[in-house]
Design an enzyme around this catalytic site. Structure first.
Site, PDB file in Angstrom:
ATOM      1  N   SER A  96      37.107  28.254  17.121  1.00 41.18           N
ATOM      2  CA  SER A  96      36.881  27.368  18.250  1.00 41.18           C
ATOM      3  C   SER A  96      37.604  27.855  19.503  1.00 41.18           C
ATOM      4  O   SER A  96      37.358  28.948  19.956  1.00 41.18           O
ATOM      5  CB  SER A  96      37.317  25.951  17.858  1.00 41.18           C
ATOM      6  OG  SER A  96      36.917  25.035  18.821  1.00 41.18           O
ATOM      7  N   ASP A 239      32.829  28.285  20.508  1.00 43.79           N
ATOM      8  CA  ASP A 239      31.816  27.814  19.553  1.00 43.79           C
ATOM      9  C   ASP A 239      30.993  26.666  20.130  1.00 43.79           C
ATOM     10  O   ASP A 239      30.235  26.004  19.405  1.00 43.79           O
ATOM     11  CB  ASP A 239      32.428  27.436  18.200  1.00 43.79           C
ATOM     12  CG  ASP A 239      33.337  26.238  18.255  1.00 43.79           C
ATOM     13  OD1 ASP A 239      33.979  26.029  19.309  1.00 43.79           O
ATOM     14  OD2 ASP A 239      33.415  25.484  17.260  1.00 43.79           O
ATOM     15  N   ASP A 241      31.207  23.626  21.189  1.00 50.85           N
ATOM     16  CA  ASP A 241      31.190  22.179  20.936  1.00 50.85           C
ATOM     17  C   ASP A 241      31.818  21.419  22.103  1.00 50.85           C
ATOM     18  O   ASP A 241      31.635  20.218  22.229  1.00 50.85           O
ATOM     19  CB  ASP A 241      31.840  21.804  19.585  1.00 50.85           C
ATOM     20  CG  ASP A 241      33.205  22.416  19.376  1.00 50.85           C
ATOM     21  OD1 ASP A 241      33.690  23.137  20.269  1.00 50.85           O
ATOM     22  OD2 ASP A 241      33.801  22.167  18.312  1.00 50.85           O
TER      23      ASP A 241
HETATM   24 MG    MG Z   1      35.238  24.392  19.715  1.00 52.45          MG
END
Ligand code: MG
Length: 449
Positions: A96, A239, A241
C-alpha cells in the site's frame, strides 16, 4: 526488524523480514484457509512484486489451489474479482502506502472483503501449523485473467451519472505514483469523457514521490494542474485504494476532505448511515448532523469500517486517509469510486473544486508518529483517561478524546494509537484552526515522548 502482522495483512521489508520462507508460508497457509480452492491474486507495481508473485503462486499451486492471476491492479479490483469470480479468497501483493523497500500480503475472504480480526487470527495460527502439499497428480493450476479492469469500471459506471460527467469534458490530471492505479484509472477517466493529463502513470514501480497521497507529496501534481489548466487533480497511493484531490488552483484540499466531500454528496441525495474510523475528520460529523443522519465510528483499519457497514447497513463509509467505501460498488476502499463521485459532484453542481472545498466544514488536522521500539506505555493512556474524564472518550482503539468542554481545546479532538502498518505510535489531532490543532498535537506529543 520483525514482520508486521495485523488486520491490514502481513508486511515486511523485502530481504529482511519478508523472505522466501515467509512467502511460502503465507501461500501454504492461505491455501489451507481457502480449503485448497480457487484464489485470486493481483499486485501493485513494486519491483519486488513479480518475484513474490511467483513464490506465492508456486506455494498455492503445490498445495492444490487453482490460482487466477489478474495482474497489476488496484487492491479494490482484487476484492471485486474475488466476489465476481466466486473465488474462495484473494491475495493482494502490495504494501500500500509504505515505501518501496516494503512489500506485503493483503488477505481477502470469500465475500471479497479483508479478513476480519478473528479470521486473520485463524490464518496466523495456520501459518504456524505443518503444511500439506499435493503429489504431481493433485497440484493446482494458474490462469491469467485480463478483464478485471472492465469488471471494476462497469461497476463504478453503474452507480454514477456517467452521461452528466461526459457532457462536461473535464480536464483531469492524474498522479498514480507509477502504481497499480495508473492504467485502470486512465481507462475510467476516458470512459467518462475526460481529457487526461497523466502525471506519474508509468507503472514502473519506482515511486517518484512519497507513496502517500498527502499534501506534501503532491507538489508536482499541483504544478501540472495549474500549467495544464486542469479542472481537478487526483492522486492515489501505490495500490489505489486511497484518493486525494487537488483543486483547479493547484491546492491540495487535504485527503481528509475526500470522504467529507463524497459523504456530503451521497447523503444529500439519499439519507442513510455513514461509517468512518476514529481518526477521520470531524467535518463528517458536522455534515451528518446538518443532514440529520447517524454517524458510527470504528477502530482504524478498512475491515473494521466494513464490518460495521455490513452489520448495521450504511449509505457510505470510509477513512479520512482518502478511503471511500461505496456499498453499492463493493465493501472496500476504492479511489476509483471516489473519483467517479467527485466528478459527478462537479458535473451536477457546476461548481469548481475550490468552491466545493470551500463549502466544507473547516478543520485542520495534524498527523504525527513517534517511533517507539517498545511501544507506548499503556499506563499513559490510563492516566489520560482519568485526567480527561469530563470529555467524550473512546478507547476501542488506543484512546480518542473529543474535547467537549475544555478552555483551550474545545471543538477539537486527539487520537492516540499504535499503527497497524508501521512500527510507530500515531498521534492525530484536529482543531477548528491551525493554532488549536497545533496546541492539541504538541500537548500530547510532549506527554508521550
Ligand atoms: Mg493503499
Amino acid at each position: 526488524m520483525t514482520l508486521m502482522k495485523s488486520v491490514s495483512g502481513i508486511r515486511g521489508i523485502v530481504g529482511e523480514s519478508l523472505t522466501p520462507a515467509i512467502i511460502n508460508s503465507v501461500g501454504s497457509a492461505f491455501a489451507a484457509y481457502c480449503n485448497f480452492s480457487t484464489v485470486v491474486i493481483g499486485r501493485d507495481t513494486r519491483p519486488t512484486g513479480p518475484a513474490i508473485e511467483k513464490g506465492l503462486e508456486s506455494a498455492l499451486v503445490l498445495s492444490g489451489c487453482h490460482v487466477i492471476n489478474i495482474g497489476i491492479v488496484p487492491t479494490p479490483t482484487v476484492q471485486i474479482m474475488v466476489e465476481h469470480l466466486r473465488a474462495a479468497g484473494g491475495i493482494v501483493i502490495s504494501a500500500s502506502h509504505n515505501p518501496v523497500e516494503w512489500n506485503a500480503f493483503k488477505l481477502i475472504g470469500g465475500t471479497g472483503t479483508f479478513l476480519t480480526a478473528a479470521e486473520i487470527e485463524h490464518f496466523f495460527a495456520l501459518m504456524d501449523k505443518p503444511f500439506t502439499y499435493r503429489t504431481w497428480d493433485g497440484i493446482g493450476t494458474v490462469t491469467h485473467e485480463s478483464g478485471a479492469d472492465t469488471v471494476h469500471i462497469r461497476k463504478i459506471l453503474s452507480v454514477i451519472d456517467a452521461e452528466a460527467i461526459r457532457k462536461r469534458r473535464f480536464r483531469v490530471a492524474l498522479d498514480s505514483v507509477n502504481g497499480a492505479g495508473s492504467s485502470i484509472t486512465i481507462k475510467l477517466l476516458s470512459e467518462l469523457g475526460c481529457d487526461v493529463v497523466p502525471v506519474h502513470c508509468d507503472m514502473n514501480g519506482l515511486f517518484p514521490r512519497g507513496a502517500e497521497p498527502v499534501a506534501e507529496n503532491l507538489s508536482i501534481l499541483s504544478r501540472m494542474v495549474v500549467s495544464e489548466k486542469a479542472d481537478v487533480g487526483f492522486a492515489q497511493d501505490p495500490d489505489a485504494d486511497r484518493l486525494a484531490i487537488v483543486d483547479e488552483a493547484g491546492r491540495p484540499i487535504g485527503e481528509e476532505n475526500t470522504i467529507a466531500l463524497v459523504a456530503e454528496h451521497v447523503l444529500s441525495k439519499k439519507a442513510g448511515r455513514v461509517v468512518i474510523n476514529l481518526s477521520t475528520t470531524k467535518a463528517v460529523d458536522d455534515i451528518a448532523r446538518r443532514l440529520g443522519v447517524p454517524v458510527a465510528r470504528t477502530k482504524v483499519g478498512e475491515i473494521n469500517v466494513v464490518e460495521e457497514m455490513r452489520r448495521h447497513g450504511a449509505r457510505i463509509g470510509g477513512e479520512g486517509n482518502g478511503g471511500v467505501i461505496s456499498p453499492e460498488v463493493h465493501l472496500g476502499r476504492d479511489s476509483l469510486v471516489g473519483i467517479g463521485y467527485v466528478l459527478e459532484i462537479m458535473a451536477e453542481r457546476g461548481m469548481t473544486m475550490s468552491a466545493l472545498a470551500d463549502g466544507l466544514p473547516k478543520y485542520v488536522m495534524i498527523k504525527g508518529k513517534i517511533s517507539l521500539a517498545g511501544g507506548v506505555d499503556g499506563s499513559i493512556l490510563k492516566r489520560l483517561k482519568k485526567e480527561y474524564a469530563g470529555q467524550k472518550m473512546s478507547s476501542i482503539d488506543g484512546l480518542r478524546i473529543e474535547f467537549i468542554s475544555h478552555p483551550e481545546f474545545q471543538g477539537g479532538w486527539v487520537h492516540l494509537r499504535s499503527s497497524n502498518t508501521e512500527p510507530v505510535f500515531r498521534i492525530i489531532a484536529e482543531g477548528r484552526d491551525a493554532r488549536q490543532a497545533e496546541g492539541i498535537f504538541r500537548h500530547f506529543e510532549k506527554l508521550l515522548l
